[in-house]
Design a protein around this motif. Structure first.
Motif: not given
Lengths: 234, 306
Positions: B204-214, B222-226, B296-303
């Motif tokens: 999650h930390a490494t790809h934070r930039g991609t996640i932010d863009i998404m 749900a899309q990011v977590v999937r 669970i980890t990613l959902q918590r991080a995204l929230q």
């Protein structure tokens, strides 16, 4: 003309310090073209973040697309974000995706299949003059090419609101003029455009554009935003 | 300037991640850690199942078995006592499968200590009578005590020994080791989950930039977590298969070695058939743990972001 964005007494504070934005009250008309100007640190990027829903205000009310986005549940934000195109100052292209895939990103997120997105992405790349660079990765693109990929990505979903943060900050004057021309063309198709810039030369290049000027986090002369440029660039 | 293309109508079909994340693994050394965890988990499970099986077999074998020992020095008196005790056993409720241990067998068992040329009639070796003693568990001790008194009335040197009395501690030890193995499996499952949590946080930390863009382009959590979950699941599956394969090779090798050992106790430690159904489920369970932990980890991080 309908209102697409309305700010009422909006303030934004990061942490315990002074407010970055204070008492912002203004509205943006649907289909209009706005320049957001101000010195560095005036709060332009913060205001844009509020517009593209990357930040919630500390106080005040913001209505976007006729909805109160301050109290909007987090789960509903993606639906609103898909109606907004964003051109980031630093482009924020995904480095391991080609120009094609970067432009295709919003469509893939929207659930468009690979077969269906090929034609519109290729058409968009043609529109920004990057057909022959479709398979190139961001690291191999020039600043201007990256900027155009970022713009293509921002507009491929036909956003109702396009927000661009210093889109001409990394390109030469000729490229800046071409980019503004792209925005103007999009605006003529009905998209409301907000371009943050400190490049005063740009301000007179779009006919009918209006100006929002920020100084120390506050709007300057909010009652007289309209500015009639002396000329437009065709 | 041409008109920008209109966006095609989104289809109902689900979003496929494609190449939104870089090719290759996104979880660093996680697959190899999971491989080691899975290797140890499968071995511990196999040991636990085999020992549990051995403990149950041992318990079943000894729980209803008794031996009457007649330590009478006088051979004639011993023979008379044996006959009377056999008669008594035959009349006792719950006693069956009565067998006098042949003198030849006793001689064979004593030969390593006394030599093969000794004559058993020359030394006062106790006579042994084996029998099944099937009575309800709650009556066992009382009934054995009654029987013991009865055989002592026939011959004061006779006594009843329940096999459970001297083999039960061994069965309990085997059972305890079995429980320890299953406990180890549980601990390794927790450790596997923890490894996946750390890997998910790292990804999650490494790809934070991609996640932010998404996110800014309208992607849902749900899309990011999937997207991450699928990749992490494949990484975990890779590790689980490697670890499982290695463990099965070791189990088969140990099984062959144990089969060559001529010991009843060692040979009672074997994998029952259901183990070969249960053990392949472990990698799947490991992948399931990874899937859930990552989710669970990613959902918590995204929230934590807007």
């Amino acid at each position: 003309m309908a209102t697409i964005v309305q700010f009422e007494n909006v303030g934004l504070r990061y942490g315990p310090g002074a407010e970055t934005l204070s008492d912002l009250s203004f509205s943006l008309d649907e289909g209009a073209f706005y320049f957001l100007t101000g010195a560095s640190g005036a709060g332009k990027t913060s205001l844009l973040k509020l517009l593209y829903l990357a930040q919630r205000p500390s106080r005040g009310a913001i209505r976007l697309f006729d909805a109160d986005v301050v109290t909007l549940p987090r789960e509903r934000l993606p639906g609103f974000r898909r109606r907004i195109g964003v051109v980031f100052q630093d482009f924020r292209l995904v480095p391991h995706l080609s120009a094609f895939d970067n432009v295709a990103l919003p469509l893939r997120i929207a659930g468009v299949s690979d077969d269906q997105l090929r034609a519109p992405v290729e058409e968009m790349l043609h529109w920004v003059g990057l057909t022959d660079r479709a398979r190139a990765f961001p690291a191999t693109l020039s600043g201007g090419e990256q900027q155009r990929v970022a713009i293509a990505r921002a507009v491929i979903g036909r956003p109702e609101l396009l927000v661009a943060d210093e889109p001409t900050g990394n390109v030469d004057q000729d490229m800046a003029t071409r980019l503004i021309t792209l925005f103007e063309a999009l605006n003529k198709l009905g998209t409301t455009i907000v371009v943050a810039t400190h490049d005063v030369d740009l301000l007179g290049k779009v006919a009918g554009a209006q100006m929002l000027r920020l100084a120390r986090g506050r709007l300057v002369q909010p009652e007289s935003l309209l500015r009639s440029p002396s000329r437009s660039v065709g | 300037m041409t008109r920008p293309p209109a966006q095609p109508q989104p289809q109902a079909r689900p979003y496929t991640p494609g190449s939104l994340l870089p090719q290759g693994r996104i979880t660093g050394p996680m697959p190899w850690v999971i491989a080691i965890m899975m290797f140890l988990t499968v071995l511990a499970s196999a040991a636990g199942i085999a020992l549990d099986h051995a403990a149950r077999t041992l318990s079943a074998d000894i729980s209803d078995r008794i031996t009457i020992q007649v330590a009478e020095a006088d051979g004639d008196a011993r023979a008379r006592a044996v006959r009377r005790i056999v008669t008594l056993l035959g009349e006792t409720e719950g006693v069956g499968n009565i067998a006098i241990v042949p003198e030849a067998e006793l001689s064979a068992q004593l030969a390593p200590w006394l030599g093969s040329d000794m004559k058993i009639s020359d030394i006062p070796i106790p006579a042994l009578i084996d029998a099944d003693f099937s009575v309800p568990q709650d009556q066992r001790d009382a009934r054995i005590a009654t029987l013991d008194r009865a055989v002592k009335e026939i011959n004061a040197q006779a006594r009843v020994e329940a096999h459970a009395t001297y083999l039960a501690p061994l069965a309990r030890l085997v059972g305890a080791i079995s429980l320890l193995s299953f406990g180890s499996v549980a601990l390794m499952a927790i450790a596997t989950g923890a490894v996946v949590v750390l890997a998910a946080r790292g990804a999650h930390a490494t790809h934070r930039g991609t996640i932010d863009i998404m996110h800014m382009r309208g992607a849902t959590d749900a899309q990011v977590v999937r997207l991450f979950q699928q990749r992490m699941m494949f990484d975990a599956l890779f590790g689980a298969v490697i670890g499982f394969t290695g463990a099965v090779v070791v189990i088969l090798a140990v099984g062959r070695s144990m089969a060559a050992v001529a010991s009843d106790l060692v040979q009672s430690v074997s994998l029952p058939a259901f183990a070969w159904i249960f053990l392949p489920m472990l990698p799947l369970a490991g992948v399931g743990v990874a899937w859930l932990s990552a989710r669970i980890t990613l959902q918590r991080a995204l929230q934590r972001s807007l």
